[in-house]
Every structure is written in C-alpha cells, then in structure tokens.
Design an enzyme around this catalytic site. Sequence first.
Site, PDB file in Angstrom:
ATOM      1  N   LYS A 126       0.873  -1.189   0.000  1.00 37.36           N
ATOM      2  CA  LYS A 126       0.000   0.000   0.000  1.00 37.36           C
ATOM      3  C   LYS A 126       0.901   1.227   0.000  1.00 37.36           C
ATOM      4  O   LYS A 126       2.014   1.178   0.512  1.00 37.36           O
ATOM      5  CB  LYS A 126      -0.870   0.028   1.259  1.00 37.36           C
ATOM      6  CG  LYS A 126      -2.080   0.935   1.130  1.00 37.36           C
ATOM      7  CD  LYS A 126      -3.237   0.201   0.517  1.00 37.36           C
ATOM      8  CE  LYS A 126      -4.419   1.081   0.213  1.00 37.36           C
ATOM      9  NZ  LYS A 126      -5.605   0.255  -0.105  1.00 37.36           N
ATOM     10  N   GLY A 165      -5.554   2.491  -7.378  1.00 32.19           N
ATOM     11  CA  GLY A 165      -6.228   3.602  -6.704  1.00 32.19           C
ATOM     12  C   GLY A 165      -6.677   3.259  -5.293  1.00 32.19           C
ATOM     13  O   GLY A 165      -6.651   2.108  -4.863  1.00 32.19           O
ATOM     14  N   ASP A 166      -7.071   4.263  -4.565  1.00 33.19           N
ATOM     15  CA  ASP A 166      -7.697   4.156  -3.240  1.00 33.19           C
ATOM     16  C   ASP A 166      -8.314   5.540  -2.983  1.00 33.19           C
ATOM     17  O   ASP A 166      -8.565   6.279  -3.944  1.00 33.19           O
ATOM     18  CB  ASP A 166      -6.656   3.755  -2.174  1.00 33.19           C
ATOM     19  CG  ASP A 166      -7.299   3.300  -0.862  1.00 33.19           C
ATOM     20  OD1 ASP A 166      -7.757   2.154  -0.798  1.00 33.19           O
ATOM     21  OD2 ASP A 166      -7.377   4.099   0.093  1.00 33.19           O
TER      22      ASP A 166
HETATM   23  P1  NDP Z   1     -12.928   7.734  -2.900  1.00 34.27           P
HETATM   24  O1  NDP Z   1     -11.864   8.749  -2.707  1.00 34.27           O
HETATM   25  O2  NDP Z   1     -13.479   7.479  -4.250  1.00 34.27           O
HETATM   26  O3  NDP Z   1     -14.156   8.050  -1.925  1.00 34.27           O
HETATM   27  C1  NDP Z   1     -13.986   8.155  -0.549  1.00 34.27           C
HETATM   28  C2  NDP Z   1     -15.313   8.499   0.083  1.00 34.27           C
HETATM   29  O4  NDP Z   1     -15.196   8.374   1.498  1.00 34.27           O
HETATM   30  C3  NDP Z   1     -15.740   9.926  -0.183  1.00 34.27           C
HETATM   31  O5  NDP Z   1     -17.127  10.007  -0.165  1.00 34.27           O
HETATM   32  C4  NDP Z   1     -15.122  10.656   1.007  1.00 34.27           C
HETATM   33  O6  NDP Z   1     -15.764  11.874   1.319  1.00 34.27           O
HETATM   34  C5  NDP Z   1     -15.310   9.656   2.113  1.00 34.27           C
HETATM   35  N1  NDP Z   1     -14.246   9.839   3.112  1.00 34.27           N
HETATM   36  C6  NDP Z   1     -12.917   9.738   2.902  1.00 34.27           C
HETATM   37  N2  NDP Z   1     -12.234  10.012   4.019  1.00 34.27           N
HETATM   38  C7  NDP Z   1     -13.146  10.308   4.941  1.00 34.27           C
HETATM   39  C8  NDP Z   1     -13.062  10.683   6.294  1.00 34.27           C
HETATM   40  N3  NDP Z   1     -11.877  10.823   6.931  1.00 34.27           N
HETATM   41  N4  NDP Z   1     -14.231  10.873   6.959  1.00 34.27           N
HETATM   42  C9  NDP Z   1     -15.424  10.729   6.331  1.00 34.27           C
HETATM   43  N5  NDP Z   1     -15.560  10.392   5.042  1.00 34.27           N
HETATM   44  C10 NDP Z   1     -14.441  10.182   4.359  1.00 34.27           C
HETATM   45  O7  NDP Z   1     -12.305   6.375  -2.274  1.00 34.27           O
HETATM   46  P2  NDP Z   1     -12.781   4.867  -2.513  1.00 34.27           P
HETATM   47  O8  NDP Z   1     -14.241   4.795  -2.722  1.00 34.27           O
HETATM   48  O9  NDP Z   1     -11.866   4.265  -3.495  1.00 34.27           O
HETATM   49  O10 NDP Z   1     -12.392   4.221  -1.102  1.00 34.27           O
HETATM   50  C11 NDP Z   1     -13.331   4.124  -0.020  1.00 34.27           C
HETATM   51  C12 NDP Z   1     -12.870   3.040   0.926  1.00 34.27           C
HETATM   52  O11 NDP Z   1     -12.838   1.780   0.239  1.00 34.27           O
HETATM   53  C13 NDP Z   1     -11.478   3.199   1.524  1.00 34.27           C
HETATM   54  O12 NDP Z   1     -11.457   2.652   2.833  1.00 34.27           O
HETATM   55  C14 NDP Z   1     -10.612   2.341   0.616  1.00 34.27           C
HETATM   56  O13 NDP Z   1      -9.432   1.918   1.263  1.00 34.27           O
HETATM   57  C15 NDP Z   1     -11.550   1.177   0.374  1.00 34.27           C
HETATM   58  N6  NDP Z   1     -11.307   0.353  -0.810  1.00 34.27           N
HETATM   59  C16 NDP Z   1     -11.178   0.896  -2.047  1.00 34.27           C
HETATM   60  C17 NDP Z   1     -10.998   0.080  -3.156  1.00 34.27           C
HETATM   61  C18 NDP Z   1     -10.927   0.624  -4.539  1.00 34.27           C
HETATM   62  O14 NDP Z   1     -10.825  -0.181  -5.470  1.00 34.27           O
HETATM   63  N7  NDP Z   1     -11.003   1.925  -4.757  1.00 34.27           N
HETATM   64  C19 NDP Z   1     -10.883  -1.376  -3.011  1.00 34.27           C
HETATM   65  C20 NDP Z   1     -11.119  -1.864  -1.684  1.00 34.27           C
HETATM   66  C21 NDP Z   1     -11.302  -1.009  -0.627  1.00 34.27           C
HETATM   67  P3  NDP Z   1     -15.073  13.295   0.940  1.00 34.27           P
HETATM   68  O15 NDP Z   1     -15.253  13.428  -0.538  1.00 34.27           O
HETATM   69  O16 NDP Z   1     -15.831  14.270   1.735  1.00 34.27           O
HETATM   70  O17 NDP Z   1     -13.618  13.178   1.347  1.00 34.27           O
HETATM   71  O1  2IT Z   2      -7.939  -1.554  -0.716  1.00 37.85           O
HETATM   72  C1  2IT Z   2      -7.878  -2.067  -1.856  1.00 37.85           C
HETATM   73  O2  2IT Z   2      -8.035  -3.269  -2.038  1.00 37.85           O
HETATM   74  C2  2IT Z   2      -7.657  -1.170  -2.991  1.00 37.85           C
HETATM   75  N1  2IT Z   2      -7.590   0.036  -2.812  1.00 37.85           N
HETATM   76  C3  2IT Z   2      -7.492  -1.734  -4.372  1.00 37.85           C
HETATM   77  C4  2IT Z   2      -6.089  -2.259  -4.571  1.00 37.85           C
HETATM   78  C5  2IT Z   2      -5.748  -2.675  -5.980  1.00 37.85           C
HETATM   79  O3  2IT Z   2      -4.570  -2.978  -6.169  1.00 37.85           O
HETATM   80  O4  2IT Z   2      -6.605  -2.704  -6.851  1.00 37.85           O
END
Ligand code: NDP
Ligand code: 2IT
Length: 444
Positions: A126, A165-166
């Site tokens: 990560k 991404g994340d």
């Molecule tokens: P995005 O940046 O697309 O969206 C994040 C969302 O969560 C936004 O709505 C954001 O609101 C909110 N958020 C972020 N930080 C905070 C905070 N400190 N308090 C409250 N709300 C918050 O990210 P993702 O959708 O990609 O990721 C969301 C979660 O899913 C994370 O935990 C990530 O690690 C996990 N994840 C992502 C994967 C992926 O493929 N993208 C895969 C597996 C897990 P705001 O716009 O106001 O910041």
């Molecule tokens: O938390 C996660 O699994 C991710 N943000 C996606 C990681 C990836 O390599 O696609």
Amino acid sequence: MNAYVQRVLDELNQRYAHEKEFLQAAQEMLGTLSSVFDQHPEYEQAGLLERFVEPERVILFRVPWVDDAGRPQVNRAYRVQFSSAIGPYKGGMRFHPSVNLGILKFLALEQTLKNSLTGLPIGGGKGGSDFNPRGKSDQEVMRFCQSLMNELYRHIGADVDIPAGDIGVGAREVGYMYGQYKRLKGEYTGTFTGKGLTYGGSKGRTQATGYGLLYLVDAMLKANDLKLEGMGVVVSGSGNVAIYAAEKAMQLGAKVIAMSDSDGFVVDENGINLDAVKQIKLVERGRIASYPEYAKSGKYTAGGSIWSVPCQLALPCATQNELTLEDAKMLVQNGVKAVAEGANMPTTLEATHFFQENGVLFASGKAANAGGVSVSALEMSQNSQRLSWDFDEVDQRLKTIMEDIFANIAQTAAKYATPTDYVTGANIAGFLKVAEAMMAQGVV
Ligand code: NDP
Ligand code: 2IT
C-alpha cells in the site's frame, strides 16, 4: 489467547505505540489466529509471526511540487511493501491529508490477507501521500503525481510492485502517475492497475469493488436464508466504492436510502437517485450537500451519523473507524440484519463484536471488498497476455471469485470458530496460505 500470539502483539504494542491504526488492525487479525498457532507449533520455531508483522520494506520520500500561484509545496509519500510471500506487492495509493506510516501499514497488512483470499498470485502493499487533492486544479494534481513518480518509479514494476487507486486516487491520478512512470522507465508494462480503458485498463475495474461487495453480501444472505431483494440499504461515502455498491444493490432489488461524504449525509426515502450522485461526485467533484437540489428530493443533514438511519443492510464504504460502538447500537436497535465492509476497517473492534454478539451477519473488508483488487489482478493477466476481455467476462469472473471467497471464509469459520464468524474465517483462511508460503521459502 495463544501465548506466542500474545507475545508478538505485546512487542508490537511497545514498538509501534504511535501507530494506532496499525496496532488496531494487528489486534483485530492476530486476536483471531490463536487456534492456528495452537495447531502449528512449528510456526513459532520458524519465527513466522515476528516476520509476518514487519513490512519487508518501507520507502519514504519527499514530494516537492509547485502550486498554481508559483509557490513551492512539499508532501510526504510512502510505499509499504508488506509481503511478497505469494506474489508481487499489490495494493492501492491513497492521497488524503490524514495519511501517515501507521495508516499505510494497517492498509498493507489488511491487503496482504485480502489478496491471499482472492486466490490470485498477489502479495500485499500500500502507498500514498498526505497530499489533499480536494480543491486542487488538474495541473496541480498532475505536477504532484509526476513529482511523486520521479521517486516511486525506481521501486515498482509489473513483476515487482503494482500500485492502483484508493481514497483520493482515481482514473485522473492513475493516468498522470502511469504517464510519468512510462516516460521514466521507457517501457509499456502493466505496472499500474485501474488504468483507463484506452491504455490497458480492464473493463469492470471501476465497478469491481462495489459490485464485488454486493456479490459477497448476496451469497452471505442466501446462506443464512435471507434475501437482498426489498432490503433498505444505507451506504456511507459517495466515492468509487460507495457509488458502485449502491448501483449493484439497486440492480439486485434492494432500496438504497442514504449516502454521505465527510461533511454530512443525505436520506431519500424514494430511493437514492444515483445519476444525481454520479453527476455531483464523478463529474463535478462536488459535495453531497447539493443532492436535494440535483435530485429534487431527499434531505441533507450536515454532520451527524448516517448510521442513525434505519436499515436492514449497512455498507460502510468511506474510511477507517467510521462506524463506532454507538453507531452499532443504533443500527441494532433499528433492526439491521447484515453489515459488510466496502471500506478497509471502517468498523471499530468494539462495534464488530457488538454486531456479532447481537446476531448481525458481519463480513469484514478483507473478504467483502476484495473485488477491486481481484479485478486488478485480472487487469494484470490481460496486460501480460496483451488481450482485453469484455465486460461480461470480467464481471462473471468477479462474481465467481466473490462467491468462492464467501464459501472459503464460511468453511474456515465453521472449522475453526462458529459457522457465522466470518471475521475469523477470513483472517484464518487468508493467513494460512501466506504462512504456508513463508514456511516453504525459509527464513527470508
Ligand atoms: P474515494 O476517494 O473514491 O471516496 C472516498 C469516500 O469516502 C468519499 O465520499 C469521502 O468523502 C469519504 N471519506 C474519505 N475520508 C473520509 C473521512 N476521513 N471521513 C469521512 N468520510 C471520508 O475512495 P474509494 O471509494 O476508493 O475508497 C473508499 C474506501 O474503500 C477506503 O477505505 C478504501 O481503502 C476502500 N477500498 C477501495 C478500493 C478501490 O478499489 N477503490 C478497493 C477496496 C477497498 P469526501 O469526498 O468528503 O472526502
Ligand atoms: O484496498 C484495496 O483493495 C484497494 N484500494 C485496491 C487495490 C488494488 O490494487 O486494486
């Protein structure tokens, strides 16, 4: 608790007292592994757990860049290469002001077991930076991404470490980072996943985490004689994971009634209008506060807790520790049947235990949100083959992977704990594969 596990946890607590999210993730994980170590005394002789909890390598560097006003700025960036026991390091990059080493170590530890659960040959990593993309121009984001890559390119590669991404890193950021990587390395390889569809990305990667979450939830509900159809669903967040979780929940006949961002939440009893959310979040990079204006329905609440909204299914899809014991009590009081983590460690340990003690089905993120990295691994396969599969093929493979993950964690739960302790099932199933690979490879 097994004495060896307890000793390693105690040592971690002393050495990394300041890394609270990492310690929380380690506690959550190791706390369920006692029976494994009871059965495998050879793991202690091999010092396996002490090695497992230390990242193989951490890269930490400064990222200098110049903002639109011509002022120099500096951020900190990291890549945590946690485990290469079963494949090259694989995991996302997070850009958020809260990012620090402890948060990235927790995410990389989670990623290691998650990637193991996918059944695909990927290790755990990560990375990220305390850069805040909010309010920055495209030019500023590009300069930042290029500067970050001027260092990171040395440490990654298609068979070495493959970022994605994340939070705060989507198609735009991946594009800028990959562009600079390619320029510096002078080769065209699949070193990033989540790439755009015109330059090597996989169809279905954008949707994969959210869709995969619902495929797993569907399997979990069916195994417990419940059905998704007709359920009221609350989804926190409104980013990549949240939007496509909501979309698949609706396609499968559930009703999504609330979503949020870090400023507040919106409730729409008619069912959330996802086109409005996509327009606000994906096109305009705006705030969920403007939902009622776009959708012509719904009510926005600034601050507060989205978990106060009654529902049968709760899907935390925003960030770590967003669902506390107090929230869990409200959800249980309001009749929640199942909780599945789209985000990484969104539920505190106390809240998780409260759900389990009150008969709420609970799927932890390692299993439930593994769809994203699974399709990332499928993107790597397509890049290696110089082929591109169509959407239905990727989506079908994703569905099979999520159903297999559920079957695996349910079987492991039944064997080592209780039939519905999917938290223990996921931790043990994920850990055993990594442990066996580490044993086979000697003390490295
Ligand atoms: P995005 O940046 O697309 O969206 C994040 C969302 O969560 C936004 O709505 C954001 O609101 C909110 N958020 C972020 N930080 C905070 C905070 N400190 N308090 C409250 N709300 C918050 O990210 P993702 O959708 O990609 O990721 C969301 C979660 O899913 C994370 O935990 C990530 O690690 C996990 N994840 C992502 C994967 C992926 O493929 N993208 C895969 C597996 C897990 P705001 O716009 O106001 O910041
Ligand atoms: O938390 C996660 O699994 C991710 N943000 C996606 C990681 C990836 O390599 O696609």
